[in-house]
Structures are given as C-alpha cells and as structure tokens.
Design an enzyme around this catalytic site. Structure first.
Site, PDB file in Angstrom:
ATOM      1  NE  ARG A 115     -10.093 -19.746  18.605  1.00 61.21           N
ATOM      2  CZ  ARG A 115      -9.928 -18.535  19.084  1.00 61.21           C
ATOM      3  NH1 ARG A 115      -9.341 -18.373  20.260  1.00 61.21           N
ATOM      4  NH2 ARG A 115     -10.318 -17.482  18.408  1.00 61.21           N
TER       5      ARG A 115
ATOM      6  CB  CYS B  88       1.441 -12.859  -1.386  1.00 61.78           C
ATOM      7  SG  CYS B  88       0.485 -11.733  -0.375  1.00 61.78           S
TER       8      CYS B  88
ATOM      9  CG  HIS C   6     -15.312 -29.481 -24.177  1.00 61.88           C
ATOM     10  ND1 HIS C   6     -15.742 -30.026 -22.990  1.00 61.88           N
ATOM     11  CD2 HIS C   6     -15.001 -30.536 -24.984  1.00 61.88           C
ATOM     12  CE1 HIS C   6     -15.715 -31.346 -23.069  1.00 61.88           C
ATOM     13  NE2 HIS C   6     -15.266 -31.675 -24.270  1.00 61.88           N
TER      14      HIS C   6
ATOM     15  CE1 TYR D  16      -8.460 -15.405   4.252  1.00 63.05           C
ATOM     16  CE2 TYR D  16      -7.126 -15.534   2.269  1.00 63.05           C
ATOM     17  CZ  TYR D  16      -8.259 -15.085   2.919  1.00 63.05           C
ATOM     18  OH  TYR D  16      -9.163 -14.321   2.241  1.00 63.05           O
TER      19      TYR D  16
ATOM     20  CE  LYS E 233       0.429 -17.789  -0.500  1.00 67.17           C
ATOM     21  NZ  LYS E 233      -0.544 -17.079   0.307  1.00 67.17           N
TER      22      LYS E 233
ATOM     23  N   GLY F  45      -3.742 -15.564  13.709  1.00 64.11           N
ATOM     24  CA  GLY F  45      -4.208 -14.218  13.417  1.00 64.11           C
ATOM     25  C   GLY F  45      -3.084 -13.198  13.420  1.00 64.11           C
TER      26      GLY F  45
ATOM     27  CB  THR G  89      -1.179  -7.774  -1.575  1.00 66.26           C
ATOM     28  OG1 THR G  89      -0.287  -8.167  -0.551  1.00 66.26           O
ATOM     29  CG2 THR G  89      -0.438  -6.979  -2.618  1.00 66.26           C
TER      30      THR G  89
ATOM     31  N   GLY H 208      -6.618 -22.237  12.077  1.00 63.64           N
ATOM     32  CA  GLY H 208      -7.420 -22.767  10.975  1.00 63.64           C
ATOM     33  C   GLY H 208      -7.696 -21.732   9.903  1.00 63.64           C
TER      34      GLY H 208
ATOM     35  CD  GLU I 191      -2.516 -19.353   1.809  1.00 62.52           C
ATOM     36  OE1 GLU I 191      -3.348 -18.879   1.021  1.00 62.52           O
ATOM     37  OE2 GLU I 191      -1.547 -18.689   2.242  1.00 62.52           O
TER      38      GLU I 191
ATOM     39  CD  GLU J 105     -16.296 -28.151 -20.384  1.00 65.73           C
ATOM     40  OE1 GLU J 105     -17.187 -28.096 -21.248  1.00 65.73           O
ATOM     41  OE2 GLU J 105     -15.285 -28.862 -20.505  1.00 65.73           O
TER      42      GLU J 105
ATOM     43  CD  GLU K 150       9.794  -1.181   5.497  1.00 66.50           C
ATOM     44  OE1 GLU K 150       8.620  -0.963   5.179  1.00 66.50           O
ATOM     45  OE2 GLU K 150      10.111  -1.904   6.476  1.00 66.50           O
TER      46      GLU K 150
ATOM     47  CB  CYS L  35       2.756  -8.691  -0.315  1.00 57.10           C
ATOM     48  SG  CYS L  35       2.528  -9.429  -1.932  1.00 57.10           S
TER      49      CYS L  35
ATOM     50  N   GLY M 153       0.817  -1.215   0.000  1.00 57.40           N
ATOM     51  CA  GLY M 153       0.000   0.000   0.000  1.00 57.40           C
ATOM     52  C   GLY M 153       0.844   1.255   0.000  1.00 57.40           C
TER      53      GLY M 153
HETATM   54  P1  NDP Z   1      -7.040 -15.759  10.468  1.00 58.16           P
HETATM   55  O1  NDP Z   1      -7.641 -14.669  11.237  1.00 58.16           O
HETATM   56  O2  NDP Z   1      -7.485 -16.052   9.083  1.00 58.16           O
HETATM   57  O3  NDP Z   1      -7.135 -17.127  11.287  1.00 58.16           O
HETATM   58  C1  NDP Z   1      -6.705 -17.206  12.608  1.00 58.16           C
HETATM   59  C2  NDP Z   1      -6.893 -18.617  13.110  1.00 58.16           C
HETATM   60  O4  NDP Z   1      -6.329 -18.729  14.405  1.00 58.16           O
HETATM   61  C3  NDP Z   1      -8.366 -18.999  13.245  1.00 58.16           C
HETATM   62  O5  NDP Z   1      -8.483 -20.376  12.940  1.00 58.16           O
HETATM   63  C4  NDP Z   1      -8.639 -18.738  14.737  1.00 58.16           C
HETATM   64  O6  NDP Z   1      -9.628 -19.564  15.256  1.00 58.16           O
HETATM   65  C5  NDP Z   1      -7.309 -19.155  15.323  1.00 58.16           C
HETATM   66  N1  NDP Z   1      -7.038 -18.542  16.618  1.00 58.16           N
HETATM   67  C6  NDP Z   1      -7.127 -17.231  16.972  1.00 58.16           C
HETATM   68  N2  NDP Z   1      -6.741 -17.064  18.234  1.00 58.16           N
HETATM   69  C7  NDP Z   1      -6.401 -18.283  18.707  1.00 58.16           C
HETATM   70  C8  NDP Z   1      -5.919 -18.771  19.945  1.00 58.16           C
HETATM   71  N3  NDP Z   1      -5.720 -17.943  20.966  1.00 58.16           N
HETATM   72  N4  NDP Z   1      -5.683 -20.092  20.079  1.00 58.16           N
HETATM   73  C9  NDP Z   1      -5.895 -20.923  19.040  1.00 58.16           C
HETATM   74  N5  NDP Z   1      -6.332 -20.537  17.849  1.00 58.16           N
HETATM   75  C10 NDP Z   1      -6.591 -19.228  17.678  1.00 58.16           C
HETATM   76  O7  NDP Z   1      -5.495 -15.429  10.514  1.00 58.16           O
HETATM   77  P2  NDP Z   1      -4.252 -15.836   9.642  1.00 58.16           P
HETATM   78  O8  NDP Z   1      -3.125 -15.579  10.562  1.00 58.16           O
HETATM   79  O9  NDP Z   1      -4.379 -17.211   9.055  1.00 58.16           O
HETATM   80  O10 NDP Z   1      -4.299 -14.806   8.423  1.00 58.16           O
HETATM   81  C11 NDP Z   1      -4.368 -13.407   8.677  1.00 58.16           C
HETATM   82  C12 NDP Z   1      -4.887 -12.677   7.462  1.00 58.16           C
HETATM   83  O11 NDP Z   1      -3.891 -12.654   6.464  1.00 58.16           O
HETATM   84  C13 NDP Z   1      -6.093 -13.307   6.771  1.00 58.16           C
HETATM   85  O12 NDP Z   1      -7.300 -12.929   7.365  1.00 58.16           O
HETATM   86  C14 NDP Z   1      -5.970 -12.783   5.390  1.00 58.16           C
HETATM   87  O13 NDP Z   1      -6.624 -11.551   5.289  1.00 58.16           O
HETATM   88  C15 NDP Z   1      -4.494 -12.598   5.184  1.00 58.16           C
HETATM   89  N6  NDP Z   1      -3.925 -13.660   4.327  1.00 58.16           N
HETATM   90  C16 NDP Z   1      -4.366 -13.806   3.049  1.00 58.16           C
HETATM   91  C17 NDP Z   1      -3.870 -14.809   2.245  1.00 58.16           C
HETATM   92  C18 NDP Z   1      -4.381 -14.992   0.863  1.00 58.16           C
HETATM   93  O14 NDP Z   1      -4.959 -14.065   0.313  1.00 58.16           O
HETATM   94  N7  NDP Z   1      -4.231 -16.170   0.252  1.00 58.16           N
HETATM   95  C19 NDP Z   1      -2.845 -15.728   2.717  1.00 58.16           C
HETATM   96  C20 NDP Z   1      -2.458 -15.493   4.077  1.00 58.16           C
HETATM   97  C21 NDP Z   1      -2.988 -14.493   4.833  1.00 58.16           C
HETATM   98  P3  NDP Z   1     -11.183 -19.163  15.224  1.00 58.16           P
HETATM   99  O15 NDP Z   1     -11.637 -19.354  13.817  1.00 58.16           O
HETATM  100  O16 NDP Z   1     -11.792 -20.107  16.192  1.00 58.16           O
HETATM  101  O17 NDP Z   1     -11.234 -17.725  15.691  1.00 58.16           O
END
Ligand code: NDP
Length: 452
Positions: A199, A48, A435, A178, A51, A262, A311, A176, A182, A440, A35, A43, A15
C-alpha cells in the site's frame, strides 16, 4: 509461602525455552513450561528456519545458470515440492526434538497444553490443573494479522506457506515488510509467477531508503512483479483459483494469495487484563527495562512484548531475565544497534541508523559503492551489490552499515561487532582488505558520496 515451581514459563519458543533451560540448568531453579503447539515456536516451526531452508531451495536455478557460465554442462531441473516439503518437515521434527531434549536435559517439566494465568502466582492448564510458581514468564510470541478485506478467508499467511499441498503456479503476496519480501523472493526463485503489492510507495519501511530501493529494483530485475501504492479490494474464488481486484482496478488471477501485513502479540485469553498486566494498543505486554510487567511476579520476553521481534533478541531478553531474577544480577537486554538480515533475493544486511535517521541527528558523511561482484560478472549477470556506511562528521563513528549482496547477513554480523564497539571510519580504513571478496569494499571506501 511455598510454590510448586520457582518459574513457570508459558510458551516454548526461542525466548521461553532459553529462559527455562538456563534457569533450571544453571541456577537449579525448579522450572515448568507449557506449550500448546510445537516446541521451537515461530522461529523453528513456522518462521526463520523453514523460511531460510526455502530460500536455499529457491536459489538453485540461479546456481544452475551460473554453473553453465562456469563451464558446467548443467541442464535446467524441475523442483519437486513434495520431496522438499517432506524433508523440510523431517528437519523441523528433528529440531523440535532437540528443543524437547534440551528442556528435558535441564530438568524442566513440560506440559504440552495451553496455559493461562489465574493469579499472580498461579497458572491454570487447559485440563484444569492449577500450578503455583514464584515467577511466571510470558513468552507466547505473536501471530500474523489479516486485515478486514472482502474474501480474506481465501488468503493464507506465512504460517501456511510451509504446509502447502502443492506449489502454486502463481501467487499474489500482499505487504511490503520482511515476510512479504522474503516470500516474494522464494516463490519467484522456485519458478512461481509472483506478484507483490503493497500500500505504500516502497518496501521495508523504516530501513535506509536508498538500500531498500536497491533491493526493490533488484527484486524486479529478478522477475517479481512488485507494485506499490496499491491494495486489495476483494478476493473471490473462481473455478480455477482466486481472482483479486486491487485499488487500481486491476484483476489478478492467481492460485494463492498470501498476506504478510504484520504480526500481533499473543496476549489474548491469557487472563492478563484481570490481573492488572498492562497491555499496549497492539496487545503487547508492557514491560520495564528488566522485562517485568506491572504485576511484579510476572515477566514477559520476546514477540509478546513487541520490542524488537527477532529470535536472537527474544533469547537475549530470556537470558537477561534469568540473570536478573535467578542470578541476582540485574541485567537489561540491550536493544541498541541490533544487526539484522532480510532474506530477500538479493539479501539485505543492516545495522545502525539509516541515512535519513542519522541526518536528522546531525551532520553525516555517506559512503556508498555499487559494483558487479566477480562471481556474477564472470557469469554475465547484471545484478550489482550495494554497500553503504553512514558516518558521523563530528565523531567519525560509523553510525550505520547497509549491504545488499549475496550473504549480506553473514557480512553484517561481523560489521555489527565493529559498529557496536564504536568503530570510526578510520578504524574501517585501517583494517586490511580481504582480497578478493565483496566485503573488502567496506574498508576501501575513500571519499564520501555525499555530505549532509
Ligand atoms: P511488517 O510489520 O514488517 O510489515 C507489514 C507490511 O504490511 C507493511 O508493508 C505494511 O505496510 C503492510 N500492511 C499493514 N497493514 C496493512 C493493511 N491493512 N493492508 C495492506 N498492507 C498492510 O510485518 P511482517 O509481517 O512482514 O513481519 C513481522 C515482523 O517479523 C518483522 O517486523 C520482523 O521483526 C519479524 N521478521 C523478521 C525476519 C528476519 O529477521 N529476517 C523475517 C520475518 C519476520 P506499511 O509499511 O504501509 O505500514
């Protein structure tokens, strides 16, 4: 009042760099950017780009296996992490160089150090230099957050995954979202024994239920030991690696533990509180529709605002900021109908509403299909693809499209154009199929699977 610069950008990620170079290059504004780390931000340096290169690296075993089915005399091969890592970092260096050159070429002055905001028109660099600017743009991104868990200091985050000295033989991935999903695919593909625990009861919260269930099943089918409704109790170091005890009482003996629980906006220590820049409960900078903070001379774009942490969205926000502030063309970044891909294995592409969200708004028709694509069927593979259209019964507009397939990200980009334009199911049906392709199927979905 005269200022040293028209714009001072803090943060050289997607950005910030885009805003800086467009403001300088296209409007002639005098622009500086600070920076503290590497140009390109999350990214390019630790997100990105590396990865996706790791995804590519991890896909070769299945290519080799498929090659055999197609008649190639292909032997299983060993993966040399150090070779890949060296090449990966050379590539990141190259890309960082491009970012620097783009800024240089646009006439942006670069300060390779940390900066914070001293007053609404002054930035102070780490070396104490104070610089004034008519506008300040905060674009410092976000960072992974780790929960408080006994032994959490033994865990790494996605940041460190690209810097590992050795590829682990086994890994436990926590989360659980992204990033967790991944990396589970990447590690599994590279031959690392991969356990992923989360969780809640399903991966990828917020996405279409059926689609994320399909991804989870396919990940398990490929060998990821994916466990739901479980969390970490403690992590202990052993002579050989790490021992993780979970809430089910199971013990995982692994070489690495990666947390992807997160991310949090990088808004700390920027001097924002004192200035009256409003922060949300997750530390995100609160901005209006034009990315302006509560302090009129200070704007913010990208993950620091925690709107849609992607991004291309940060880039759009940066461009809209330049239109608004430097081109006298007030422009709101559009956060509606953002197509996105999750580079799980198999890949997921999605745009628009999930079935659940759409059903909550009104009556819908849901079209689904699942089939073994030609390439995989020939190779004797069991994995299927999944496609789904969520259609408004009243307007017949396609409200959501969800795909789980190889290259689903490529498909959803194009489906996203049609859906953004307001395409109806009849528009999809009118389009002649290409096709033989997987996509498709999106234009040959005849009868709803269900109506609700
Ligand atoms: P997310 O917010 O997507 O997922 C966080 C995960 O951690 C969830 O499964 C959440 O569970 C879990 N969690 C949160 N707190 C705890 C805790 N205290 N103990 C155990 N589990 C916990 O975060 P990510 O870090 O995976 O990604 C961050 C952001 O980065 C994404 O939202 C996305 O915007 C961006 N991103 C995009 C990508 C792409 O475009 N391909 C690739 C990678 C990142 P619960 O669901 O229960 O809250």
């Amino acid at each position: 009042m005269s200022f040293d610069y028209d714009l001072f950008v803090i943060g050289g990620g997607s950005g910030g760099v885009r805003a800086a170079r467009v403001a300088a290059g296209e409007t002639g504004a005098k622009v500086a950017l600070a920076e503290e780390d590497r140009y390109g931000g999350t990214c390019v340096i630790r997100g990105c780009v590396p990865k996706k290169l790791m995804v590519y690296a991890s896909e070769f075993p299945e290519t080799i296996a498929a090659g055999r089915a197609y008649g190639w005399d292909m032997q299983d091969a060993d993966f040399d992490w150090s070779v890949f890592r060296t090449r990966l970092h050379a590539e990141l260096d190259r890309l960082e160089g491009i970012y620097r050159n783009l800024l240089n070429g646009s006439g942006v002055t670069m300060y390779d150090q940390r900066a914070h905001v001293a007053d609404p028109h002054t930035v102070e660099l780490a070396d104490g230099t104070r610089i004034t600017a008519r506008h300040i743009l905060l674009a410092t991104g976000g960072r992974p957050v780790l929960p408080q868990v006994d032994g959490i200091e033994h865990a790494i985050t996605s940041n460190e995954m690209f810097l590992l000295d050795e590829l682990p033989k086994s890994i436990l991935i926590v989360g659980g979202g992204y990033i967790a999903c991944e990396f589970a695919g990447i590690m599994n593909g590279l031959g690392v024994k991969t356990t992923q625990i989360l969780r809640s009861d399903q991966i990828l919260r917020g996405f279409d239920n059926e689609t994320r269930g399909f991804v989870a099943d396919a990940m398990r089918g490929r060998g990821v030991d994916l466990r739901t409704n479980v969390n970490v109790v403690r992590i202990e170091k052993t002579d050989t690696g790490l021992s993780v005890t979970d809430t089910n009482g199971d013990t995982h003996l692994v070489d690495q533990v990666m947390y992807a629980t997160g991310r949090r906006p990088n808004s700390d220590n920027l001097g924002l509180d004192a200035l009256g820049v409003e922060l949300g409960d997750r530390g995100q900078v609160i901005v209006d529709d034009y990315s302006q903070t509560a302090v009129p001379s200070i704007f913010a774009v990208g993950d620091i605002t925690d709107r849609a942490n992607l991004t291309p969205v940060a880039i759009r926000e940066g461009m809209a900021f330049v239109e608004t502030v430097f081109k006298s063309n007030p422009t709101k970044p559009d956060h509606d109908l953002i197509p996105t891909a999750i580079f799980t294995q198999p890949e997921m592409g999605t745009v628009g509403l999930s079935e659940e969200d759409a059903a909550a708004r009104g009556p819908i028709d849901v079209y689904t299909t699942s089939f073994k694509p030609m390439r995989q069927a020939f190779a004797g593979e069991q994995e299927k693809v999944f496609m789904k259209l969520v259609v408004c019964q009243t307007t017949q507009r396609v409200l959501g499209c969800h795909i789980v397939a190889h290259a689903a990200g490529e498909m959803i980009q194009l489906a996203g154009i049609a859906i953004k334009m307001g395409a109806t199911k009849a528009d999809f049906d009118k389009t002649v199929a290409v096709h033989p392709t997987m996509s498709e199927e999106l234009v040959t979905l005849r009868n709803p699977t269900r109506r609700s």
